[in-house]
Write an enzyme that holds these catalytic residues in place. Sequence first.
Site, PDB file in Angstrom:
ATOM      1  N   ASP A  15       0.811  -1.212   0.000  1.00  9.56           N
ATOM      2  CA  ASP A  15       0.000   0.000   0.000  1.00  9.56           C
ATOM      3  C   ASP A  15       0.848   1.267   0.000  1.00  9.56           C
ATOM      4  O   ASP A  15       0.673   2.143  -0.860  1.00  9.56           O
ATOM      5  CB  ASP A  15      -0.921   0.017   1.224  1.00  9.56           C
ATOM      6  CG  ASP A  15      -2.099  -0.925   1.070  1.00  9.56           C
ATOM      7  OD1 ASP A  15      -1.980  -1.909   0.309  1.00  9.56           O
ATOM      8  OD2 ASP A  15      -3.128  -0.697   1.723  1.00  9.56           O
ATOM      9  N   ARG A  95       0.372   5.720  17.533  1.00  2.00           N
ATOM     10  CA  ARG A  95       0.047   6.674  16.465  1.00  2.00           C
ATOM     11  C   ARG A  95       0.391   8.124  16.810  1.00  2.00           C
ATOM     12  O   ARG A  95       0.881   8.857  15.942  1.00  2.00           O
ATOM     13  CB  ARG A  95      -1.419   6.540  16.062  1.00  2.00           C
ATOM     14  CG  ARG A  95      -1.808   5.199  15.444  1.00  2.00           C
ATOM     15  CD  ARG A  95      -0.695   4.543  14.702  1.00  2.00           C
ATOM     16  NE  ARG A  95      -1.101   3.360  13.954  1.00  2.00           N
ATOM     17  CZ  ARG A  95      -0.292   2.367  13.663  1.00  2.00           C
ATOM     18  NH1 ARG A  95       0.973   2.415  14.072  1.00  2.00           N
ATOM     19  NH2 ARG A  95      -0.705   1.339  12.966  1.00  2.00           N
ATOM     20  N   ASP A 124      -6.928   4.365  12.453  1.00  2.00           N
ATOM     21  CA  ASP A 124      -5.625   5.024  12.321  1.00  2.00           C
ATOM     22  C   ASP A 124      -5.695   6.347  11.576  1.00  2.00           C
ATOM     23  O   ASP A 124      -4.961   7.288  11.885  1.00  2.00           O
ATOM     24  CB  ASP A 124      -4.624   4.086  11.641  1.00  2.00           C
ATOM     25  CG  ASP A 124      -4.028   3.080  12.609  1.00  2.00           C
ATOM     26  OD1 ASP A 124      -4.189   3.282  13.833  1.00  2.00           O
ATOM     27  OD2 ASP A 124      -3.424   2.103  12.159  1.00  2.00           O
ATOM     28  N   SER A 180      -4.125  -9.300   8.528  1.00  2.00           N
ATOM     29  CA  SER A 180      -3.137  -8.226   8.528  1.00  2.00           C
ATOM     30  C   SER A 180      -2.522  -8.124   9.920  1.00  2.00           C
ATOM     31  O   SER A 180      -3.121  -8.548  10.913  1.00  2.00           O
ATOM     32  CB  SER A 180      -3.786  -6.894   8.134  1.00  2.00           C
ATOM     33  OG  SER A 180      -4.708  -6.484   9.122  1.00  2.00           O
TER      34      SER A 180
END
Length: 414
Positions: A15, A95, A124, A180
């Site tokens: 990605d 994050r 996210d 994932s």
Amino acid sequence: MAKEKIVLAYSGGLDTSVILKWLKETYDAEIIAFTADIGQKEELDGLEAKALATGASKVYIDDLRAEFAQDFIYPMFQAGALYEGQYLLGTSIARPLIAKRMVDIAIAEGATAIAHGATGKGNDQVRFELGVAGLAPNIKVIAPWRLEEFRSQFPGRAEMIAYAEANGIPVQASAAKPYSMDRNLLHISYESGVLEDPWFDASAPENKEMFLLTNAPEDAPDEAEYIELEFLKGDCVALNGEPQTPLQVMEKLNELGGKHGIGRVDMVENRFVGMKSRGVYETPGGTILFTAHRKMESITMDREVMNVRDSLITRYSTLVYNGFWFAPERKAIQALVAESQQNVTGTVRLKLYKGNIIAAGVKSPVSLYNPNIATMEADPTQAYDQGDATGFIRLNALRLKVSAGVAESTELPE
């Protein structure tokens, strides 16, 4: 004129590799790739060369592990944060640190925008962008997965692989994993793919290879292991008598917890964007630290102070989960938390055994536990007169008696 500069949060996967190239072409911009080393281990191998080969003009790979442990994990654990009673916020707490460093780089490089590869369905995207908003409101954020022109060009993985091959992007174009994964110093999370079925048993023997940090409890050692954690003002500062930095504490507890099959969580949680999502987590070191910290508080924290702090756990945890780390209300709660930790000092002994953390002792030079007062034997201090409990109970029972009396004597209409 100089080209616009965009700082991209880059992982090296399909990605973000495609996004790097797409941003460069679409915006005719100079792309600065940034990767935060927050404990991904081998996932960082070869990233700089890959980013440069894909078209990045510059690459930052910054070791933020020590800052992550000291300034993010430790304060969060002082607050007792636990999202929806299970999740230790491993992805969530990483994050804001990534956003903080991206802002620093953008300012230093004169970039006008920050970009990320988070999808439009997840948490996210919110965490990254709220972090940037709280630190540098004038910096633009580009989220390709929310742009129609990007989604129309890449409706699926096959189109992304074809684009990578056509543009010489060095990405392994293999079939997608059945789930994932996101890894850092605090945890590994697994989601999507086969895990989207909440009836799928991730703990089944045939799925053992999915877990990277922990043994299955049934495969953990048959002999228990004792450890001692020393705390100073709410922070673990030593293990088994040896002084440790926060980073060292996390690394060593991860090893111990993983060995003994500790810290696996399988839950369906509520995302900020409104949907429910199933996640499987491994948080071996964090689970031990969280348990030990709570045990240390049990003999050192005043009851009413603990009640106030605990009343804010849900609020604090939700703020972290939803991306409000830099919000004024989180900072205000953190100030209260820090004050509550002033006497959280002493030693906790734990026994680790096949997925379990068993309390095995706690002591403190500032303990509020007084065995002379708590004893069932004669109290040598005479600090507590058992007869005083009669009036205490009578006063506390008064409102209950009044309510019960009203209920007995009053007939209300149906």
